[in-house]
Each structure stands twice: as structure tokens, then as C-alpha cells.
Design an enzyme around this catalytic site. Structure first.
Site, PDB file in Angstrom:
ATOM      1  N   HIS A 126      -0.477   4.371   0.112  1.00 44.58           N
ATOM      2  CA  HIS A 126      -1.265   5.889   0.476  1.00 44.58           C
ATOM      3  C   HIS A 126      -0.612   6.370   1.733  1.00 44.58           C
ATOM      4  O   HIS A 126      -0.463   5.980   2.875  1.00 44.58           O
ATOM      5  CB  HIS A 126      -2.790   5.434   0.835  1.00 44.58           C
ATOM      6  CG  HIS A 126      -3.547   4.995  -0.195  1.00 44.58           C
ATOM      7  ND1 HIS A 126      -3.499   3.614  -0.617  1.00 44.58           N
ATOM      8  CD2 HIS A 126      -4.322   5.709  -1.194  1.00 44.58           C
ATOM      9  CE1 HIS A 126      -4.217   3.770  -1.612  1.00 44.58           C
ATOM     10  NE2 HIS A 126      -4.809   4.945  -1.977  1.00 44.58           N
TER      11      HIS A 126
ATOM     12  N   ASP B 126       0.842  -1.248   0.084  1.00 48.16           N
ATOM     13  CA  ASP B 126       0.002  -0.153  -0.115  1.00 48.16           C
ATOM     14  C   ASP B 126       0.890   1.359   0.103  1.00 48.16           C
ATOM     15  O   ASP B 126       1.823   1.327   1.008  1.00 48.16           O
ATOM     16  CB  ASP B 126      -0.724  -0.200   1.258  1.00 48.16           C
ATOM     17  CG  ASP B 126      -2.073   0.985   1.379  1.00 48.16           C
ATOM     18  OD1 ASP B 126      -1.954   1.945   0.479  1.00 48.16           O
ATOM     19  OD2 ASP B 126      -2.908   0.718   1.875  1.00 48.16           O
TER      20      ASP B 126
HETATM   21  C1  B12 Z   1      -5.191   9.836  -2.881  1.00 47.76           C
HETATM   22  C2  B12 Z   1      -5.487   8.426  -3.191  1.00 47.76           C
HETATM   23  C3  B12 Z   1      -4.649   7.799  -3.894  1.00 47.76           C
HETATM   24  C4  B12 Z   1      -3.258   8.172  -4.173  1.00 47.76           C
HETATM   25  C5  B12 Z   1      -2.135   7.922  -3.210  1.00 47.76           C
HETATM   26  C6  B12 Z   1      -1.226   8.952  -3.004  1.00 47.76           C
HETATM   27  C7  B12 Z   1      -0.210   8.971  -2.017  1.00 47.76           C
HETATM   28  N1  B12 Z   1       1.001   8.488  -2.271  1.00 47.76           N
HETATM   29  O1  B12 Z   1      -0.745   8.720  -0.906  1.00 47.76           O
HETATM   30  C8  B12 Z   1      -3.066   7.257  -5.251  1.00 47.76           C
HETATM   31  C9  B12 Z   1      -3.372   7.596  -6.511  1.00 47.76           C
HETATM   32  C10 B12 Z   1      -1.543   6.730  -5.729  1.00 47.76           C
HETATM   33  C11 B12 Z   1      -3.670   6.102  -5.184  1.00 47.76           C
HETATM   34  C12 B12 Z   1      -3.560   4.627  -5.535  1.00 47.76           C
HETATM   35  C13 B12 Z   1      -4.501   3.594  -5.229  1.00 47.76           C
HETATM   36  N2  B12 Z   1      -5.555   3.653  -4.685  1.00 47.76           N
HETATM   37 CO1  B12 Z   1      -6.140   5.446  -3.677  1.00 47.76          CO
HETATM   38  N3  B12 Z   1      -7.113   6.793  -2.918  1.00 47.76           N
HETATM   39  C14 B12 Z   1      -6.598   8.115  -2.659  1.00 47.76           C
HETATM   40  C15 B12 Z   1      -7.927   8.696  -1.887  1.00 47.76           C
HETATM   41  C16 B12 Z   1      -8.528   9.441  -3.030  1.00 47.76           C
HETATM   42  C17 B12 Z   1      -7.366   9.666  -0.653  1.00 47.76           C
HETATM   43  C18 B12 Z   1      -6.425   9.015   0.341  1.00 47.76           C
HETATM   44  C19 B12 Z   1      -6.128  10.165   1.303  1.00 47.76           C
HETATM   45  O2  B12 Z   1      -4.774  10.570   1.020  1.00 47.76           O
HETATM   46  N4  B12 Z   1      -6.970  10.617   2.409  1.00 47.76           N
HETATM   47  C20 B12 Z   1      -6.649  11.627   3.071  1.00 47.76           C
HETATM   48  C21 B12 Z   1      -6.207  10.830   4.529  1.00 47.76           C
HETATM   49  C22 B12 Z   1      -5.864  12.189   5.419  1.00 47.76           C
HETATM   50  O3  B12 Z   1      -6.991  10.012   4.907  1.00 47.76           O
HETATM   51  P1  B12 Z   1      -6.824   8.481   5.073  1.00 47.76           P
HETATM   52  O4  B12 Z   1      -5.951   8.021   4.294  1.00 47.76           O
HETATM   53  O5  B12 Z   1      -8.162   7.869   5.185  1.00 47.76           O
HETATM   54  O6  B12 Z   1      -6.279   8.412   6.620  1.00 47.76           O
HETATM   55  C23 B12 Z   1      -7.125   9.079   7.907  1.00 47.76           C
HETATM   56  C24 B12 Z   1      -7.661   7.884   8.393  1.00 47.76           C
HETATM   57  O7  B12 Z   1      -8.206   6.725   7.433  1.00 47.76           O
HETATM   58  C25 B12 Z   1      -7.094   7.455   9.618  1.00 47.76           C
HETATM   59  N5  B12 Z   1      -6.132   6.085   9.642  1.00 47.76           N
HETATM   60  C26 B12 Z   1      -5.499   5.670   8.327  1.00 47.76           C
HETATM   61  N6  B12 Z   1      -4.651   4.709   9.090  1.00 47.76           N
HETATM   62  C27 B12 Z   1      -4.643   4.628  10.207  1.00 47.76           C
HETATM   63  C28 B12 Z   1      -4.150   3.924  11.464  1.00 47.76           C
HETATM   64  C29 B12 Z   1      -4.523   3.846  12.704  1.00 47.76           C
HETATM   65  C30 B12 Z   1      -3.925   3.226  13.672  1.00 47.76           C
HETATM   66  C31 B12 Z   1      -5.473   4.994  12.928  1.00 47.76           C
HETATM   67  C32 B12 Z   1      -5.926   5.111  14.451  1.00 47.76           C
HETATM   68  C33 B12 Z   1      -6.181   5.826  12.164  1.00 47.76           C
HETATM   69  C34 B12 Z   1      -5.819   5.691  10.789  1.00 47.76           C
HETATM   70  O8  B12 Z   1      -6.482   8.484  10.259  1.00 47.76           O
HETATM   71  C35 B12 Z   1      -6.082   9.249   8.873  1.00 47.76           C
HETATM   72  C36 B12 Z   1      -5.675  10.568   9.236  1.00 47.76           C
HETATM   73  O9  B12 Z   1      -7.140  11.406   9.498  1.00 47.76           O
HETATM   74  C37 B12 Z   1      -8.794   7.574  -1.597  1.00 47.76           C
HETATM   75  C38 B12 Z   1     -10.256   7.870  -1.117  1.00 47.76           C
HETATM   76  C39 B12 Z   1     -10.492   8.561  -0.149  1.00 47.76           C
HETATM   77  N7  B12 Z   1     -11.186   9.553  -0.243  1.00 47.76           N
HETATM   78  O10 B12 Z   1     -10.152   8.326   0.950  1.00 47.76           O
HETATM   79  C40 B12 Z   1      -8.462   6.430  -2.312  1.00 47.76           C
HETATM   80  C41 B12 Z   1      -8.335   4.984  -2.034  1.00 47.76           C
HETATM   81  C42 B12 Z   1      -7.910   4.699  -0.544  1.00 47.76           C
HETATM   82  N8  B12 Z   1      -7.687   4.335  -3.147  1.00 47.76           N
HETATM   83  C43 B12 Z   1      -8.207   3.208  -3.640  1.00 47.76           C
HETATM   84  C44 B12 Z   1      -7.732   2.573  -4.338  1.00 47.76           C
HETATM   85  C45 B12 Z   1      -8.580   0.935  -4.438  1.00 47.76           C
HETATM   86  C46 B12 Z   1      -6.235   2.647  -4.673  1.00 47.76           C
HETATM   87  C47 B12 Z   1      -5.624   1.733  -5.679  1.00 47.76           C
HETATM   88  C48 B12 Z   1      -5.632   0.060  -5.576  1.00 47.76           C
HETATM   89  C49 B12 Z   1      -6.198   1.971  -7.128  1.00 47.76           C
HETATM   90  C50 B12 Z   1      -5.558   1.132  -8.174  1.00 47.76           C
HETATM   91  N9  B12 Z   1      -6.562   0.329  -8.899  1.00 47.76           N
HETATM   92  O11 B12 Z   1      -4.542   1.308  -8.669  1.00 47.76           O
HETATM   93  C51 B12 Z   1      -4.295   2.213  -5.730  1.00 47.76           C
HETATM   94  C52 B12 Z   1      -3.334   1.450  -4.946  1.00 47.76           C
HETATM   95  C53 B12 Z   1      -1.857   1.918  -5.017  1.00 47.76           C
HETATM   96  C54 B12 Z   1      -1.110   1.261  -3.839  1.00 47.76           C
HETATM   97  N10 B12 Z   1      -0.186   0.560  -4.124  1.00 47.76           N
HETATM   98  O12 B12 Z   1      -1.255   1.629  -2.819  1.00 47.76           O
HETATM   99  C55 B12 Z   1      -9.559   2.776  -2.712  1.00 47.76           C
HETATM  100  C56 B12 Z   1      -9.481   1.742  -1.509  1.00 47.76           C
HETATM  101  C57 B12 Z   1     -10.718   0.970  -1.504  1.00 47.76           C
HETATM  102  C58 B12 Z   1     -11.012   0.097  -0.244  1.00 47.76           C
HETATM  103  N11 B12 Z   1     -10.135   0.035   0.615  1.00 47.76           N
HETATM  104  O13 B12 Z   1     -12.031  -0.435  -0.547  1.00 47.76           O
HETATM  105  C59 B12 Z   1      -9.921   4.249  -2.252  1.00 47.76           C
HETATM  106  C60 B12 Z   1     -10.919   4.077  -0.903  1.00 47.76           C
HETATM  107  C61 B12 Z   1     -10.872   5.075  -3.113  1.00 47.76           C
HETATM  108  C62 B12 Z   1     -12.224   4.379  -3.601  1.00 47.76           C
HETATM  109  N12 B12 Z   1     -13.313   4.918  -3.007  1.00 47.76           N
HETATM  110  O14 B12 Z   1     -12.155   3.336  -4.258  1.00 47.76           O
HETATM  111  N13 B12 Z   1      -4.801   6.330  -4.305  1.00 47.76           N
END
Ligand code: B12
Length: 151
Positions: free
Chosen positions: A20, A18
């Protein structure tokens, strides 16, 4: 593990293939600001890298992040790897832990059964994780820092 002399070091990383990175960057900043020593392993971290870092730093908590939908596969056997490395720490996992996440209570049960002490969804405010860490590591919060923990 709940005890009296617990480390305030937390090891944080994104497991598996992953990539992200935004979530753990925010968590690193929030945990550091809250006074924890954070070892951020970054993205694409293997189970063995988590275990090695947790053992090397005598971590009180190991925090796993996963966004891309493969968390369950990536975490199979994780707690055994930690145990074999001699790691005695609380373990949390959070993020987008299942594809879709329609029923998060089912997802939570799945990861509890894999051995995680707490399971957080992608809507989790970092303050909630900080409150949980303070509770589990027995760190007393100030009055203004008190946040309820539901995970
Ligand atoms: C930006 C993004 C990308 C970027 C990532 C860039 C980078 N280097 O970070 C790129 C374009 C590369 C990408 C690729 C992929 N992505 Co993407 N991506 C996103 C997106 C739009 C935003 C993620 C993000 O940055 N969120 C902002 C941060 C602040 O929030 P967060 O990550 O959720 O983290 C917060 C919480 O989750 C929580 N949290 C997270 N981890 C932990 C751990 C603990 C212990 C705790 C307490 C809390 C916690 O706290 C964090 C801070 O508030 C999401 C959709 C979304 N809206 O979430 C999809 C999403 C995560 N991606 C997805 C997918 C499928 C992919 C790909 C597999 C797509 C593909 N087929 O190629 C690839 C995977 C590549 C890889 N090897 O990882 C899916 C995952 C689906 C699922 N899990 O069911 C999502 C949800 C989009 C969707 N709706 O389908 N992605």
C-alpha cells in the site's frame, strides 16, 4: 531519544510485504512541505533496509507504515535491528496496524511494547505526525503550525 542536536531527516517506508503506497506518498509530501528531509524507502521494505537507511542518513526519526494487517509480525525484533545498526532515533508506526482495529488503545499498547515511541491510527492527519516530530526532534513550530498531539 530526545536531545538538542537532532537530525531533521526522517526515514519513511512500508514494512514487510505490504504494497500500500498511497499513505506514505502523502506523508512524504506533507513532511517535505513541513521542512523535513525525507528518505522514502517505498513499499515492501525490510527491517534491515530501514536500519541501513537510518544509519546512513543519521536520521532523527524512523517512520514505519503498515496497512495490510501484519504489522505486529513484521515489527518483531525491529528495535533490536535498529540498535544493532547503531540507530538512535525516535520511532513511529502508523496505518491499519491490526486486523479490524476494534480497540486501538490495545493496538497502541502492543506497538509501544514493541518499542515504538508513538503509534498512530489510520485516521491520523499528517499535521498531527508533523507536530509530534517537531516536539520529539525539538523543532519550534510557528504559531499557525501548532497542532495538539495525542498519540
Ligand atoms: C487501495 C487499497 C489496496 C490496493 C493498494 C494499491 C497500492 N499500491 O497502494 C491493493 C488493491 C493492491 C490492495 C491490496 C491489498 N489490500 Co488493501 N486497501 C486499499 C484501500 C482501499 C485504500 C488504501 C489507501 O490507499 N488509503 C488512502 C491513504 C491516503 O490512506 P492510508 O493508506 O490509510 O494512509 C494514511 C493513514 O493510515 C496514515 N498513516 C499510514 N501509515 C502511517 C505511518 C505513520 C508513521 C503515520 C504517522 C501515519 C500513517 O497517514 C496516511 C496519510 O493520511 C484500503 C481500505 C481503506 N479505506 O483504507 C485497503 C486495505 C488497507 N487493504 C486491505 C487488505 C486486507 C489488502 C490485501 C491483503 C487484500 C488481499 N487479500 O489480497 C492486499 C495486500 C497486498 C499487499 N501485499 O500489500 C485491508 C487491511 C485490513 C487490516 N489491516 O485489517 C484494508 C483496510 C481493506 C479492508 N477494510 O479490509 N489494497
Amino acid at each position: 531519544m530526545i536531545g538538542n542536536t537532532m537530525s531533521q531527516t526522517v526515514v519513511l517506508g512500508v514494512i514487510g510485504s505490504d504494497a500500500h503506497v498511497v499513505g506514505i506518498t502523502i506523508l512524504e509530501q506533507a513532511f517535505s512541505a513541513a521542512g523535513f528531509d525525507v528518505v522514502n524507502l517505498g513499499v515492501q521494505t525490510s527491517q534491515e533496509q530501514f536500519a541501513e537507511a537510518a544509519a546512513d542518513h543519521d536520521a532523527g526519526a524512523v517512520l514505519v507504515s503498515s496497512l495490510y494487517g501484519h504489522a505486529e509480525q513484521d515489527c518483531q525484533g525491529f528495535h533490536q535491528v535498529l540498535e544493532e545498526a547503531g540507530v538512535d532515533a525516535v520511532t513511529y508506526i502508523g496505518g491499519n496496524l491490526a486486523v479490524g482495529q476494534d480497540d486501538f488503545e490495545q493496538t497502541r499498547r502492543t506497538f509501544r511494547e514493541l518499542g515504538f515511541d508513538r503509534v498512530f491510527d489510520s485516521e491520523t492527519d499528517p499535521e498531527e505526525a508533523i507536530a509530534a516530530l517537531r516536539q520529539d526532534l525539538e523543532i519550534t513550530p510557528t504559531e499557525s503550525e501548532r497542532v495538539s498531539v495525542s498519540s
